[in-house]
Design a protein around this motif. Structure first.
Motif, PDB file in Angstrom:
ATOM      1  N   GLU A 197      32.808  35.765  36.512  1.00 16.65           N
ATOM      2  CA  GLU A 197      33.392  35.698  37.864  1.00 16.65           C
ATOM      3  C   GLU A 197      34.237  34.422  37.988  1.00 16.65           C
ATOM      4  O   GLU A 197      34.468  33.456  36.789  1.00 16.65           O
ATOM      5  CB  GLU A 197      32.174  35.359  38.996  1.00 16.65           C
ATOM      6  CG  GLU A 197      31.620  34.144  38.856  1.00 16.65           C
ATOM      7  CD  GLU A 197      30.663  34.117  40.153  1.00 16.65           C
ATOM      8  OE1 GLU A 197      30.790  34.478  41.285  1.00 16.65           O
ATOM      9  OE2 GLU A 197      29.552  33.533  40.002  1.00 16.65           O
ATOM     10  N   GLY A 204      38.488  37.875  44.906  1.00 16.34           N
ATOM     11  CA  GLY A 204      37.202  37.929  44.996  1.00 16.34           C
ATOM     12  C   GLY A 204      36.688  36.693  44.826  1.00 16.34           C
ATOM     13  O   GLY A 204      35.059  36.961  44.151  1.00 16.34           O
ATOM     14  N   ARG A 206      34.205  33.113  44.310  1.00 19.45           N
ATOM     15  CA  ARG A 206      33.006  32.661  45.152  1.00 19.45           C
ATOM     16  C   ARG A 206      33.002  31.048  45.176  1.00 19.45           C
ATOM     17  O   ARG A 206      33.761  30.749  44.330  1.00 19.45           O
ATOM     18  CB  ARG A 206      31.738  33.152  44.738  1.00 19.45           C
ATOM     19  CG  ARG A 206      31.570  34.508  45.033  1.00 19.45           C
ATOM     20  CD  ARG A 206      30.116  35.147  45.052  1.00 19.45           C
ATOM     21  NE  ARG A 206      29.487  35.168  43.430  1.00 19.45           N
ATOM     22  CZ  ARG A 206      28.127  34.982  43.419  1.00 19.45           C
ATOM     23  NH1 ARG A 206      27.499  35.199  44.319  1.00 19.45           N
ATOM     24  NH2 ARG A 206      27.729  34.971  42.037  1.00 19.45           N
ATOM     25  N   SER A 222      30.966  33.897  48.956  1.00 17.46           N
ATOM     26  CA  SER A 222      32.230  34.237  48.644  1.00 17.46           C
ATOM     27  C   SER A 222      33.270  33.620  49.473  1.00 17.46           C
ATOM     28  O   SER A 222      32.989  33.185  50.703  1.00 17.46           O
ATOM     29  CB  SER A 222      32.398  35.872  48.656  1.00 17.46           C
ATOM     30  OG  SER A 222      32.472  36.157  50.010  1.00 17.46           O
ATOM     31  N   GLY A 249      36.051  34.981  50.433  1.00 15.52           N
ATOM     32  CA  GLY A 249      36.394  35.979  51.428  1.00 15.52           C
ATOM     33  C   GLY A 249      35.565  35.811  52.666  1.00 15.52           C
ATOM     34  O   GLY A 249      35.881  35.774  53.753  1.00 15.52           O
TER      35      GLY A 249
END
Length: 286
Positions: A36, A172, A174, A254, A256
């Motif tokens: 990630e 995306g 985090r 996140s 987002g």
């Protein structure tokens, strides 16, 4: 020499492999996922952690396909900042002008971040690290997508769509916060661009390729973090994972979710008022 964005192989410290693996496991227990993109804010005081040790554990937890990002902000190169006004408040006009002439110009290769903490500097100075080009709100990163995410940081987008923060939202990413509160949550600033926050002028000095200096002035959103603590406190249960690292609070969520939540909060709570800046652990540049 490591390829840009890809950290050099990390030497093992004598007697440390067990501690390192325990730290990696702790990060994975917190929810850090292999592969990630992770934006990290950390205050290492009272944790007993060395900045390089945490950086290395984060990189191992993320694995070769992951990317580690941190703010690497600078404000000492600006004469429109609260810091500058405070430093020159008791100077004569001549002393203030001399001080201004000698202010350090921003150089992405060498200028230290200011107020971002030891982990941020450990990431910024690691072999293979990439840094975005903005003279006040740069980011530093290590890992597979570091160069891609930090490219194209435009001058008039401190923390907007054309900044690494905008890229982190789109991809995306985090946020991992260790031993810090929401008042330093950089992600919330992107919401200011999406809620038509007022604009202001900024001015700072940058280093030219030939070693000279140039003052540059631009207009951008008036960054205001004074209510970030309240925005974070209003996070809905389930939007973040909470835990501890070395006995200190940690949370993971996140980008987002943070930005979308902050947009809704600002549209309701900030409507009809003018943002006011303040200094803090995550200083908004001026």
């Amino acid at each position: 020499m490591a390829e840009a964005g890809r950290p050099a192989p990390r030497p093992t410290r004598p007697g440390s492999p067990g501690d390192h693996q325990r730290l990696v496991r702790s990060l994975r227990t917190l929810g850090v996922r292999e592969g990630e993109i992770l934006l990290v804010h950390a205050a290492l005081r009272t944790t007993g952690l060395r900045s390089d040790d945490l950086r290395d554990a984060l990189l191992d937890a993320l694995g070769p396909r992951g990317t580690l990002v941190t703010p690497a902000f600078t404000e000492a190169n600006s004469d429109t900042s609260d810091a500058y006004r405070a430093l020159t408040a008791r100077m004569t006009e001549g002393e203030a002008e001399t001080f201004r002439r000698n202010m350090p110009a921003f150089d992405p290769a060498t200028t230290p971040s200011q107020g971002m903490g030891r982990l941020a500097e450990s990431i910024r100075t690691a072999e293979g690290a990439v840094r975005s080009a903005h003279p006040q709100t740069s980011f530093a990163a290590l890992g597979a997508r570091a160069a891609e995410l930090l490219a194209g940081h435009t001058l008039s987008s401190h923390l907007g769509e054309e900044s690494p923060l905008g890229a982190l939202y789109r991809e995306g990413a985090r946020v991992l916060m260790i031993n810090v509160d929401f008042d330093v949550c950089t992600a919330f600033h992107l919401a200011e661009y999406r809620t038509n926050a007022p604009l202001r002028s900024y001015r700072c000095v940058v280093r030219l390729p030939d070693g000279g200096r140039k003052w540059t002035e631009y207009e951008d959103v008036r960054l205001d973090e004074s209510d970030f603590g309240a925005i974070g406190a209003a996070f809905t249960w389930g939007m973040e994972q909470k835990g501890q690292l070395r006995g200190r609070p940690a949370r993971l969520f996140s980008v987002g979710a943070a930005v979308d939540h902050a947009v809704a909060w600002m549209n309701e709570k900030r409507r009809g008022r003018t943002g006011q800046q303040r200094n803090g652990a995550n200083p908004a540049p001026e």
